[in-house]
Design a protein around this motif. Structure first.
Motif, mmCIF file in Angstrom:
data_model
loop_
_atom_site.group_PDB
_atom_site.id
_atom_site.type_symbol
_atom_site.label_atom_id
_atom_site.label_comp_id
_atom_site.label_asym_id
_atom_site.label_seq_id
_atom_site.Cartn_x
_atom_site.Cartn_y
_atom_site.Cartn_z
ATOM 1 N N ALA A 61 35.439 33.152 -7.791
ATOM 2 C CA ALA A 61 34.318 33.383 -7.003
ATOM 3 C C ALA A 61 33.528 32.345 -6.783
ATOM 4 C CB ALA A 61 33.436 34.709 -7.339
ATOM 5 N N TYR A 62 33.902 31.349 -5.824
ATOM 6 C CA TYR A 62 33.008 30.048 -5.569
ATOM 7 C C TYR A 62 33.121 29.561 -4.052
ATOM 8 C CZ TYR A 62 37.558 27.443 -6.336
ATOM 9 O OH TYR A 62 38.763 27.129 -5.990
ATOM 10 N N ILE A 63 31.990 28.645 -4.130
ATOM 11 C CA ILE A 63 32.171 27.963 -2.839
ATOM 12 C C ILE A 63 32.032 26.508 -3.281
ATOM 13 C CG2 ILE A 63 31.101 27.363 -0.471
ATOM 14 C CD1 ILE A 63 30.143 30.503 -0.681
ATOM 15 N N ARG A 64 32.730 25.453 -3.051
ATOM 16 C CA ARG A 64 32.493 24.046 -3.624
ATOM 17 C C ARG A 64 32.661 22.914 -2.594
ATOM 18 N NH1 ARG A 64 36.869 24.141 -7.912
ATOM 19 N NH2 ARG A 64 35.603 25.764 -9.256
ATOM 20 N N LYS A 65 31.697 22.140 -2.628
ATOM 21 C CA LYS A 65 31.962 20.783 -1.782
ATOM 22 C C LYS A 65 32.645 19.976 -2.527
ATOM 23 C CE LYS A 65 28.623 19.621 1.564
ATOM 24 N NZ LYS A 65 27.376 19.528 1.947
ATOM 25 N N GLU A 69 35.517 18.279 1.995
ATOM 26 C CA GLU A 69 35.889 19.691 2.255
ATOM 27 C C GLU A 69 35.141 20.500 1.320
ATOM 28 O OE1 GLU A 69 39.853 19.226 0.534
ATOM 29 O OE2 GLU A 69 40.818 19.211 2.471
ATOM 30 N N ILE A 70 35.259 21.903 2.025
ATOM 31 C CA ILE A 70 34.633 22.978 1.485
ATOM 32 C C ILE A 70 35.647 23.916 0.685
ATOM 33 C CG2 ILE A 70 33.125 24.983 1.817
ATOM 34 C CD1 ILE A 70 32.165 22.123 2.993
ATOM 35 N N GLU A 71 35.626 24.241 -0.431
ATOM 36 C CA GLU A 71 36.688 24.955 -0.860
ATOM 37 C C GLU A 71 36.432 26.247 -1.316
ATOM 38 O OE1 GLU A 71 39.664 23.135 -3.765
ATOM 39 O OE2 GLU A 71 39.354 24.962 -5.166
ATOM 40 N N ILE A 72 36.985 27.240 -0.871
ATOM 41 C CA ILE A 72 36.531 28.810 -1.033
ATOM 42 C C ILE A 72 37.481 29.480 -2.019
ATOM 43 C CG2 ILE A 72 35.817 30.938 -0.048
ATOM 44 C CD1 ILE A 72 35.525 28.697 2.649
ATOM 45 N N GLY A 73 36.833 30.077 -3.175
ATOM 46 C CA GLY A 73 37.857 30.587 -4.030
ATOM 47 C C GLY A 73 38.260 32.056 -3.863
ATOM 48 N N ALA A 74 39.454 32.630 -4.116
ATOM 49 C CA ALA A 74 40.102 33.936 -3.700
ATOM 50 C C ALA A 74 39.026 35.063 -3.884
ATOM 51 C CB ALA A 74 41.282 33.966 -4.502
ATOM 52 N N ALA A 75 38.096 35.210 -4.796
ATOM 53 C CA ALA A 75 37.516 36.254 -4.989
ATOM 54 C C ALA A 75 36.121 36.033 -3.934
ATOM 55 C CB ALA A 75 36.942 36.561 -6.365
ATOM 56 N N GLN A 80 29.283 36.419 1.096
ATOM 57 C CA GLN A 80 28.885 35.373 0.240
ATOM 58 C C GLN A 80 28.762 34.046 0.924
ATOM 59 O OE1 GLN A 80 31.479 35.939 -3.189
ATOM 60 N NE2 GLN A 80 29.993 37.177 -4.220
ATOM 61 N N LEU A 81 30.003 33.880 1.778
ATOM 62 C CA LEU A 81 30.207 32.580 2.559
ATOM 63 C C LEU A 81 29.137 32.369 3.414
ATOM 64 C CD1 LEU A 81 31.664 29.824 2.919
ATOM 65 C CD2 LEU A 81 33.222 31.199 4.375
ATOM 66 N N LEU A 82 29.003 33.608 4.131
ATOM 67 C CA LEU A 82 27.814 33.748 5.282
ATOM 68 C C LEU A 82 26.489 33.499 4.952
ATOM 69 C CD1 LEU A 82 27.524 34.368 8.336
ATOM 70 C CD2 LEU A 82 27.561 36.740 7.786
ATOM 71 N N ALA A 83 26.304 33.824 3.488
ATOM 72 C CA ALA A 83 24.900 33.634 2.911
ATOM 73 C C ALA A 83 24.701 32.348 2.305
ATOM 74 C CB ALA A 83 24.595 34.893 1.915
ATOM 75 N N TRP A 84 25.488 31.485 2.416
ATOM 76 C CA TRP A 84 25.862 30.234 1.840
ATOM 77 C C TRP A 84 24.734 29.353 2.591
ATOM 78 C CZ3 TRP A 84 29.258 25.734 2.366
ATOM 79 C CH2 TRP A 84 29.172 24.630 1.500
ATOM 80 N N PRO A 85 23.665 28.887 1.773
ATOM 81 C CA PRO A 85 22.527 28.057 2.582
ATOM 82 C C PRO A 85 23.275 26.799 3.449
ATOM 83 C CG PRO A 85 21.765 28.631 0.441
ATOM 84 C CD PRO A 85 23.179 29.054 0.391
ATOM 85 N N GLN A 86 24.228 26.168 2.730
ATOM 86 C CA GLN A 86 24.777 25.184 3.410
ATOM 87 C C GLN A 86 25.695 25.096 4.548
ATOM 88 O OE1 GLN A 86 25.581 21.979 0.276
ATOM 89 N NE2 GLN A 86 25.173 23.520 -1.120
ATOM 90 N N ARG A 107 32.397 42.944 5.487
ATOM 91 C CA ARG A 107 32.060 41.474 4.966
ATOM 92 C C ARG A 107 31.772 41.426 3.626
ATOM 93 N NH1 ARG A 107 29.889 40.646 10.253
ATOM 94 N NH2 ARG A 107 27.868 40.565 9.393
ATOM 95 N N SER A 108 30.883 42.671 3.051
ATOM 96 C CA SER A 108 30.466 42.897 1.738
ATOM 97 C C SER A 108 31.757 42.745 0.651
ATOM 98 C CB SER A 108 29.675 43.995 1.559
ATOM 99 O OG SER A 108 30.322 44.940 1.807
ATOM 100 N N ARG A 109 32.814 43.169 0.980
ATOM 101 C CA ARG A 109 33.846 43.117 0.032
ATOM 102 C C ARG A 109 35.154 42.285 0.445
ATOM 103 N NH1 ARG A 109 33.729 46.903 -3.696
ATOM 104 N NH2 ARG A 109 35.912 47.407 -3.499
ATOM 105 N N GLY A 110 35.169 42.240 1.907
ATOM 106 C CA GLY A 110 36.379 41.296 2.374
ATOM 107 C C GLY A 110 36.427 40.157 1.970
ATOM 108 N N THR A 111 37.419 39.278 1.684
ATOM 109 C CA THR A 111 37.453 38.047 0.981
ATOM 110 C C THR A 111 37.861 36.904 2.225
ATOM 111 O OG1 THR A 111 39.615 37.973 0.335
ATOM 112 C CG2 THR A 111 37.601 38.654 -1.255
ATOM 113 N N VAL A 112 37.421 35.700 1.891
ATOM 114 C CA VAL A 112 37.745 34.832 3.053
ATOM 115 C C VAL A 112 39.300 34.587 2.775
ATOM 116 C CG1 VAL A 112 37.406 32.097 3.621
ATOM 117 C CG2 VAL A 112 35.484 33.665 3.046
ATOM 118 N N CYS A 113 39.682 34.134 1.582
ATOM 119 C CA CYS A 113 41.017 33.986 1.331
ATOM 120 C C CYS A 113 41.939 35.328 1.668
ATOM 121 C CB CYS A 113 41.542 33.861 -0.166
ATOM 122 S SG CYS A 113 40.631 31.949 -0.605
ATOM 123 N N GLY A 114 41.572 36.289 1.436
ATOM 124 C CA GLY A 114 42.390 37.705 1.897
ATOM 125 C C GLY A 114 42.500 37.758 3.441
#
Lengths: 275, 166
Positions: A61-65, A69-75, A80-86, A107-114
């Motif tokens: 569960a991470y969002i990393r620059k 690139e912006i890398e988004i982890g599977a969990a 969480q991505l929508l709330a990411w300030p950047q 969106r509260s449970r659905g994942t980006v990678c999923g």
């Protein structure tokens, strides 16, 4: 409307998940947010002998620059991505598209990678990945490979993922200096599946338009130095080439019209934001 | 690795509306069925069973979620709040519930428990929401009685009165 019986596995780390997947193979499915997989299983459109639940794996569960690139982890969830300030600065297209992904309550449970692994042709996140030329990181017990969106997305609910692989992360390119981005879609209600969704990137003389919901996968067209007077013709050609079909939501002709009109609107909006 | 075999009922321990709870569930049992059938939570209303109607929405660890798109075994060790958590012990309705009553924000009431849970968490996050934001949040719920006008008004009024009380 109940899933068929399956065994539930909750690995303690990603390596345990990969080993279980290698052992069970095609009969196992990865469960992250469950917002696409569980409806399919309730309908019995999808079946599994085992579900491997990775939703509690905190290291995923991470969002990393990283290097552009912006890398988004599977969990990582869509919320969480929508709330990411950047988000708005780093990837304006995702920032515009995410509010259209499902609802507040999914969106509260659905994942980006999923969503990207599920690869619904009408989904917003696979469309953004294709339009921005993002990448998918796949890992198995044997190793890791990184596929560009165009190689990963092979068709309707179909990807190049092998049965022993997990989508462990996705990578979106960071916004390009001077480029403008826009996302628009037509759905019956906000949050419903898009009848047609468009993502536009305008950078200098180059225009890219991705379209979802029409063909069997997100499809992207790029034009360079297109005179403004020729945009309508270009969009019309693109609309016909996408080969949409009639279904109970809309006719193929209506979808073509959406590609022409929404496409133009999105490109104009993106051009306004570019410099 | 935790492995829960298919066809076998496994104990699930979690916190339900502030109190420890336990029930038995096969891996395939949905949280919605588990709450209704194992734990007698008749306030869980099951509509579409594929995440579209929103009637079965509960809070899991404080976040709105479809209980029909959650496996019961996934909630082990988590907290689950249903609409029963809103009213006081003596049955006095919460401010949000009172506002729903005042604005006729329900008729048959089938969608109401899910909407109340979404709205409650939404108001915790957003003290001063716009009508547009409330409507977007509500797009995750289907109400076939009210036309949503009363629901939107009830939520906005609760936001205003909570802001005034602060």
């Amino acid at each position: 409307m109940k899933p068929k019986p399956f065994t539930y596995l909750r690995p303690a780390d990603i390596n345990e998940a990969l080993q279980a997947l290698a052992r069970i193979g095609e009969d196992a499915r990865i469960l992250a947010g469950g917002q696409s997989l569980l409806p399919m299983m309730n309908f019995r459109l999808a079946q599994a002998r085992a579900l491997i639940d990775i939703s509690r794996l905190a290291p995923l569960a991470y969002i990393r620059k990283t290097a552009g690139e912006i890398e988004i982890g599977a969990a990582t969830t869509q919320a969480q991505l929508l709330a990411w300030p950047q988000l708005g600065d780093a990837t304006p297209l995702l920032s515009a598209a995410l509010p259209h992904v499902g609802h507040f309550q999914t969106r509260s449970r659905g994942t980006v990678c999923g969503s990207i692994a599920h690869s619904d042709p009408a989904s917003e996140l696979p469309l953004c990945l294709a339009t921005l030329e993002g990448k998918v990181v796949l890992r198995s017990s044997k190793g890791e490979r990184v596929l560009p969106a165009a190689e990963f997305q092979t068709g309707m609910l179909a990807t190049a993922r092998r049965p022993d692989e997990v989508v462990v992360a996705v990578r979106f390119p960071e916004r390009k200096q001077g480029a403008g981005y826009a996302f628009m879609e037509m759905a019956q209600r906000h949050g419903d599946f898009a009848i047609c969704a468009v993502a536009a990137v305008v950078s200098g003389k180059t225009t890219r338009l991705g379209v979802g919901g029409v063909a069997d996968k997100p499809t992207v067209r790029e034009w360079s130095g297109l005179p403004n007077g020729e945009l309508d013709d270009a969009l019309n050609d693109f609309a016909w080439e996408l080969g949409g079909t009639d279904d109970h939501h809309a006719t193929a002709a209506y979808r073509r019209e959406l590609v022409r009109r929404l496409g133009r609107r999105a490109i104009e909006e993106a051009a306004k934001c570019s410099s | 690795m935790l492995e829960l075999k298919e066809g076998v009922r496994h104990p699930v321990d979690f916190i339900l509306n502030g109190k420890p709870a336990r029930g038995l569930a096969e891996p395939r049992m949905l949280l919605s069925d588990f709450l209704r059938q194992e734990l007698g939570c008749a306030e869980i209303h099951v509509g579409c069973e594929h995440g579209v109607c929103g009637a079965c929405t509960v809070l899991i660890d404080g976040i709105p979620a479809r209980s029909c798109l959650t496996l019961a075994v996934q909630t082990a060790g988590r907290t689950v709040e249903t609409v029963r958590s809103l009213a006081a012990e003596d049955g006095a309705l919460s401010d949000l519930q009172e506002a729903f009553r005042r604005h006729h924000a329900l008729q048959c009431g089938y969608c109401t428990p899910g909407i109340l849970m979404s709205a409650e968490q939404f108001l915790r996050e957003r003290a001063d929401p716009s009508e547009q934001e409330v409507r977007e949040m509500l797009s995750g719920h289907i109400c076939r009685c009210t036309g949503y006008v009363g629901i939107v008004e009830a939520i906005l009024e609760t936001a205003r009165s909570r802001a005034g009380a602060r």
